[in-house]
Scaffold this motif. Structure first.
Motif, PDB file in Angstrom:
ATOM      1  N   LYS A 144      -5.742   2.850  -9.390  1.00  0.00           N
ATOM      2  CA  LYS A 144      -6.307   4.067  -9.970  1.00  0.00           C
ATOM      3  C   LYS A 144      -5.979   4.142 -11.453  1.00  0.00           C
ATOM      4  O   LYS A 144      -6.845   4.440 -12.296  1.00  0.00           O
ATOM      5  N   ARG A 145      -4.726   3.842 -11.805  1.00  0.00           N
ATOM      6  CA  ARG A 145      -4.328   3.878 -13.213  1.00  0.00           C
ATOM      7  C   ARG A 145      -4.957   2.734 -14.002  1.00  0.00           C
ATOM      8  O   ARG A 145      -5.297   2.879 -15.189  1.00  0.00           O
ATOM      9  N   THR A 146      -5.150   1.589 -13.356  1.00  0.00           N
ATOM     10  CA  THR A 146      -5.781   0.436 -14.004  1.00  0.00           C
ATOM     11  C   THR A 146      -7.216   0.754 -14.418  1.00  0.00           C
ATOM     12  O   THR A 146      -7.616   0.527 -15.571  1.00  0.00           O
ATOM     13  N   LEU A 147      -8.003   1.292 -13.492  1.00  0.00           N
ATOM     14  CA  LEU A 147      -9.397   1.613 -13.786  1.00  0.00           C
ATOM     15  C   LEU A 147      -9.493   2.737 -14.809  1.00  0.00           C
ATOM     16  O   LEU A 147     -10.373   2.726 -15.677  1.00  0.00           O
ATOM     17  N   ALA A 148      -8.588   3.712 -14.720  1.00  0.00           N
ATOM     18  CA  ALA A 148      -8.593   4.814 -15.683  1.00  0.00           C
ATOM     19  C   ALA A 148      -8.344   4.302 -17.093  1.00  0.00           C
ATOM     20  O   ALA A 148      -8.968   4.767 -18.062  1.00  0.00           O
ATOM     21  N   ALA A 149      -7.441   3.332 -17.247  1.00  0.00           N
ATOM     22  CA  ALA A 149      -7.143   2.774 -18.569  1.00  0.00           C
ATOM     23  C   ALA A 149      -8.342   2.024 -19.134  1.00  0.00           C
ATOM     24  O   ALA A 149      -8.676   2.154 -20.321  1.00  0.00           O
ATOM     25  N   ALA A 150      -9.018   1.228 -18.284  1.00  0.00           N
ATOM     26  CA  ALA A 150     -10.192   0.496 -18.748  1.00  0.00           C
ATOM     27  C   ALA A 150     -11.322   1.444 -19.122  1.00  0.00           C
ATOM     28  O   ALA A 150     -11.995   1.260 -20.145  1.00  0.00           O
ATOM     29  N   LEU A 151     -11.532   2.482 -18.322  1.00  0.00           N
ATOM     30  CA  LEU A 151     -12.579   3.456 -18.613  1.00  0.00           C
ATOM     31  C   LEU A 151     -12.277   4.212 -19.900  1.00  0.00           C
ATOM     32  O   LEU A 151     -13.171   4.439 -20.721  1.00  0.00           O
ATOM     33  N   ARG A 152     -11.029   4.584 -20.076  1.00  0.00           N
ATOM     34  CA  ARG A 152     -10.634   5.283 -21.300  1.00  0.00           C
ATOM     35  C   ARG A 152     -10.932   4.430 -22.537  1.00  0.00           C
ATOM     36  O   ARG A 152     -11.452   4.916 -23.543  1.00  0.00           O
ATOM     37  N   ARG A 153     -10.631   3.129 -22.451  1.00  0.00           N
ATOM     38  CA  ARG A 153     -10.885   2.252 -23.596  1.00  0.00           C
ATOM     39  C   ARG A 153     -12.384   2.083 -23.839  1.00  0.00           C
ATOM     40  O   ARG A 153     -12.837   2.042 -24.999  1.00  0.00           O
ATOM     41  N   ALA A 154     -13.179   1.982 -22.778  1.00  0.00           N
ATOM     42  CA  ALA A 154     -14.634   1.877 -22.948  1.00  0.00           C
ATOM     43  C   ALA A 154     -15.182   3.101 -23.672  1.00  0.00           C
ATOM     44  O   ALA A 154     -16.046   2.987 -24.550  1.00  0.00           O
ATOM     45  N   GLU A 197       0.813  -1.207   0.000  1.00  0.00           N
ATOM     46  CA  GLU A 197       0.000   0.000   0.000  1.00  0.00           C
ATOM     47  C   GLU A 197       0.854   1.267   0.000  1.00  0.00           C
ATOM     48  O   GLU A 197       0.373   2.349   0.349  1.00  0.00           O
ATOM     49  N   GLY A 198       2.087   1.131  -0.430  1.00  0.00           N
ATOM     50  CA  GLY A 198       2.969   2.291  -0.512  1.00  0.00           C
ATOM     51  C   GLY A 198       2.488   3.312  -1.525  1.00  0.00           C
ATOM     52  O   GLY A 198       1.606   3.040  -2.353  1.00  0.00           O
ATOM     53  N   ARG A 199       3.104   4.473  -1.492  1.00  0.00           N
ATOM     54  CA  ARG A 199       2.632   5.612  -2.291  1.00  0.00           C
ATOM     55  C   ARG A 199       2.506   5.292  -3.776  1.00  0.00           C
ATOM     56  O   ARG A 199       1.563   5.724  -4.434  1.00  0.00           O
ATOM     57  N   HIS A 200       3.456   4.547  -4.319  1.00  0.00           N
ATOM     58  CA  HIS A 200       3.422   4.250  -5.757  1.00  0.00           C
ATOM     59  C   HIS A 200       3.049   2.799  -6.029  1.00  0.00           C
ATOM     60  O   HIS A 200       3.302   2.294  -7.120  1.00  0.00           O
TER      61      HIS A 200
END
Length: 287
Positions: free
Chosen positions: A258-268, A248-251
């Motif tokens: 957050k980046r995973t869901l953003a990528a899937a949403l962008r593709r949708a 659960e570290g900063r990066h």
């Protein structure tokens, strides 16, 4: 509409993993009769097993005998441009259609199927194959009787929930629609890491599978939130705390998800703008 008939006929166009899972669930439900459409009938029959499902190769079968009360389009978005015209040509105008294709709007469906057609969007997920799907649904106008039928259909493979805005379907696609793959990827990498620290590969896989399944079972009834369960496992200054400090570290996990869901949403959303992308060759014969 044919909701007053017994049995009610439901058609599933596309009989891959998701379509076959839905057809099997429907076939096991009293009062429903199932017609599946797929050009690869050998593959489809293998996925359907011994489920009592009528299987045909082309959408022309939708116009035979009693018309379906509801048609589920269980094809990938790239296939819709080939599937929609023959489906529209044989369906009565009142037959409702629900699409599980990501990124394809109700407006696009109506443009191909007719402006008065009752249309829905639904986003089930892969656990439908074991009766544990989470299906998110959106209705753009149809009456309560058709909505109830749509819910009844997807309830045969798990839980259902309605959203009030179509944009939420894309959000759900990124979370529950694609989500099982995230879990499988985590399990895969978890087992690999366990083997790297010295466990035999088979034992590492068995320990990880059992751990993930057991932890998931503790979440099923919703009595405890994930945060509370995590705290129950974690002793201050112990091994679990040391591991979570990394995970659960900063990066690490928060940023990665957050980046995973953003990528899937962008593709949708890209699929929505592209109207489903390039058609693929399904060789569906037009009637």
């Amino acid at each position: 509409m044919t909701l007053d008939r017994d049995p009610i006929r439901i058609a599933v166009v596309g009989c891959g993993n998701m379509g076959a899972a839905l057809a099997r669930g429907l076939a096991a439900t009293d009062g429903l009769q199932v017609l599946a459409i797929d050009p690869d009938m050998d593959r489809a029959r293998g996925l359907l097993g011994d489920a009592p499902v009528m299987l045909r190769a082309t959408p022309a079968a939708l116009g035979e005998e009693q018309p379906p009360a509801l048609v589920v389009l269980a094809v990938k978005p790239q296939a819709l441009p080939l599937v929609l015209p023959p489906v529209a040509s044989v369906l009565p105008a009142e037959t409702a259609v629900v699409s599980i294709a990501a990124g394809t709007s109700c407006a696009s469906l109506r443009a191909a199927l007719g402006p008065q057609r009752p249309v829905f969007r639904a986003m089930p997920n892969m656990p439908a194959m074991v009766g544990r799907s989470m299906t998110v649904m959106y209705a753009d106008g149809p009456g309560e009787d058709v909505r109830a039928l749509c819910q009844r259909v997807f309830a045969t493979v798990g839980q259902t929930v309605w959203v009030t805005a179509e944009a939420q379907i894309d959000l759900a696609t990124a979370v529950s629609g694609s989500g099982p793959a995230y879990v499988f990827a985590f399990v895969e990498q978890f087992a690999c890491a366990a083997a790297r620290i010295g466990l035999p590969v088979g034992l590492a896989d068995a320990l990880v599978r059992a751990t993930v399944v057991g932890a998931a079972d503790m979440l099923v009834d919703g009595a405890n939130r994930a945060e509370a369960l995590k705290a129950a496992v974690t002793s201050p200054g112990g091994t679990t705390q040391a591991a979570l400090d990394v995970l659960e570290g900063r990066h690490a996990l928060p940023s990665l998800l957050k980046r995973t869901l953003a990528a899937a949403l962008r593709r949708a959303r890209e699929l929505a703008r592209a109207d489903g992308g390039r058609p693929i060759k399904l060789r569906l014969k037009r009637s």
